[in-house]
Design an enzyme around this catalytic site. Sequence first.
Site, PDB file in Angstrom:
ATOM      1  N   HIS A   5      -9.726   3.861   1.760  1.00 52.01           N
ATOM      2  CA  HIS A   5      -9.208   3.177   0.569  1.00 52.01           C
ATOM      3  C   HIS A   5      -8.977   1.677   0.818  1.00 52.01           C
ATOM      4  CE1 HIS A   5      -8.641   7.077  -1.308  1.00 52.01           C
ATOM      5  NE2 HIS A   5      -7.795   7.474  -0.384  1.00 52.01           N
TER       6      HIS A   5
HETATM    7  O1  RIB Z   1      -3.913   5.864  -2.723  1.00 47.39           O
HETATM    8  C1  RIB Z   1      -4.315   5.255  -1.523  1.00 47.39           C
HETATM    9  C2  RIB Z   1      -3.324   4.248  -1.070  1.00 47.39           C
HETATM   10  O2  RIB Z   1      -2.083   4.892  -0.789  1.00 47.39           O
HETATM   11  C3  RIB Z   1      -3.719   3.544   0.241  1.00 47.39           C
HETATM   12  O3  RIB Z   1      -3.241   2.234   0.225  1.00 47.39           O
HETATM   13  C4  RIB Z   1      -3.023   4.353   1.294  1.00 47.39           C
HETATM   14  O4  RIB Z   1      -2.716   3.568   2.456  1.00 47.39           O
HETATM   15  C5  RIB Z   1      -1.741   4.713   0.585  1.00 47.39           C
HETATM   16  O5  RIB Z   1      -0.854   3.612   0.715  1.00 47.39           O
END
Ligand code: RIB
Length: 307
Positions: A242
């Site tokens: 992500h």
């Molecule tokens: O939904 C994904 C996000 O949530 C990313 O930033 C992961 O590190 C969590 O913080």
Amino acid sequence: MPDAKPRLTVIDTDPGIDDAVGILLALASPEFSIAGMTTVAGNIGIETTTRNAGRLLAFAGQEGIPVFRGAAAPLSRPGPEPLNLHGEDGIGGVNLPEPSRQPESRTAVQWLADLLLHEPAGTVDIFALGPLTNIAKLILDRPDAARRIGRIIAMGGVIREAGNVGPRSEFNLWADPEAADVVVSSGLSLVLVPLDVTRRVRATRDFAEALRAPAKPLASMVADLVESYFETKTHQESRPLHDPCVMLFALAPELFRLKDLRLSVNTGPAEEAGALTIEESGTSVQVALGVDGPAALELLARKLTAV
Ligand code: RIB
Ligand code: CA
């Protein structure tokens, strides 16, 4: 054309395994001059996210980059429970040194305001990898500084797919929906990189092995981080990267498909909190809706194995 001047950049983060991959990618990329890191509670509590930021900098030999402790809780809601997805230490138990310097005495918002007022307007970008509490506080408490931000590139939200917390809510926006509402409705230059895109940049065990082959330190550490990701969520063939998508977008926007959407953030009760609605009364935000996943992974590997 001569290489462009490195872009002055702040990383706002809740490391977090995927945050850590993004941070190491940023440290391996001469396109960015990292002015500092500001931490926020999210994946795990503020003391641990702050420690992990310092550990990553110590590991990368970048102790000159300061860390500033930010929000321990959302603007007005109880904070989320720590996610076991990132392990007990918040970073998958990988072998990182302890921080070689303490966090600075100024808070995240104090330092961000000082930095933005010191640098020419529009020359500082923020990579937001966690809940948006620090940035919202800057906008609310120091609008004179916030308006000087160049661009915010934030991992968060979900547009067409299912959320990863509620049916339509993604963790970063769900964790502090009031903060997300402040940032989205601020009208600041904002690029949102939602789950619709980040779920298409997926690391496999083979990808991790290929990163390890050249025996380069940052690439090998990312291989360890990716493999730890598999330990905390079993029966998975691949894991979404992500947060690194924020840096990958900044490095190669041509790999992504952007669309201007007028968005509103749901600040209602639990399950829908943080959900995004596309509506005429919303605020115009650039949203990444497509990505060349394989090319993004190749760029990640190329950057990490070049140092
Ligand atoms: O939904 C994904 C996000 O949530 C990313 O930033 C992961 O590190 C969590 O913080
Ligand atoms: Ca994160």
